[in-house]
Design an enzyme around this catalytic site. Sequence first.
Site: not given
Ligand code: AMP
Length: 289
Positions: A38, A42, A45, A69, A155, A157, A161, A192
């Site tokens: 999204m 950081h 990602h 979502q 991730g 994280k 999901q 992160l």
């Molecule tokens: P988001 O942009 O938050 O939807 O995350 C996009 C992808 O990045 C998802 O697969 C998350 O699980 C992964 N992600 C977010 N934060 C982290 C993190 N700290 N370490 C590893 N992957 C991450």
Amino acid sequence: MAENQELKPLVVTSVSEMQRIASELRRAGKRIGLVPTMGALHLGHMSLAVAAKEDADVVIVSDFVNPTQFAPGEDYDKYPRTLDADVTLLQQIEVDYVFAPQPSEMYPDGFNAKVHIGGVTELLEGEFRPTHFDGVATVVLKLFNMTQADVAFFGQKDYQQTLVIRKLVRDLNLPIEIVVCPIIRERDGLALSSRNQYLSSTERQEALVLNKALEKAEELIRSGERDAPVVIDAMRAIIATAPSAVVDYAYIGDPESLVELSRIAGDVVVLLAVRVGKTRLIDNRIIRR
Ligand code: AMP
């Protein structure tokens, strides 16, 4: 196709253009790797994008704040949107494409489809955010179709999901591999997250209780504690030391099914969702025996 290194990544905002590029890449026999995000990128990602670079011939990072979502009242409007900075970061590792579609093209007037994965979506995040995983499964399936990816990176994280995505792939026979990458943390242990920037400096300090609680859980389990409620109480006690922290859930489950465990016998996943002030944070740890 223009293969000018200077232009990497190419930012694609139109769905039909993404589809045209994907078809051309497939015809050329390229292995396409997708990293759905999204935005507000950081190092978490970036670690997925690096893994994708190592595995695939061509890497597409999608950068799309998916409205479906988020529930009404959640942070869709204030979610950080930093496309230019994201592209600059991705340039450094020579990602090939950034796919940043408009919501109006992803969900045009009359859009009326929903992918619902049952079972694993019903607890934890699903309880607190009942429409969340329908939005995730639907957008991820659309992204898989638009990019024709061979492999997609997620991730740990967002642990629940990853199980939902694996189920989506299995139940609907999607021809794609799923790779789950480890959680990237700040030096002090905070996982992160794009949402960390909502935290005030006091809250940022208090947010350390999530990882501290997970560390405590691991320490107890490794030293022989087998009673899950005892471990959960210890975690809650640590979180309670942060005045602005409120626990949505602290949970010990089976890593595959997420079924709640009261006795700890084999591998487990420990999952936390904690509100720190107005910011909702999630974190988890897999503890293998
Ligand atoms: P988001 O942009 O938050 O939807 O995350 C996009 C992808 O990045 C998802 O697969 C998350 O699980 C992964 N992600 C977010 N934060 C982290 C993190 N700290 N370490 C590893 N992957 C991450």
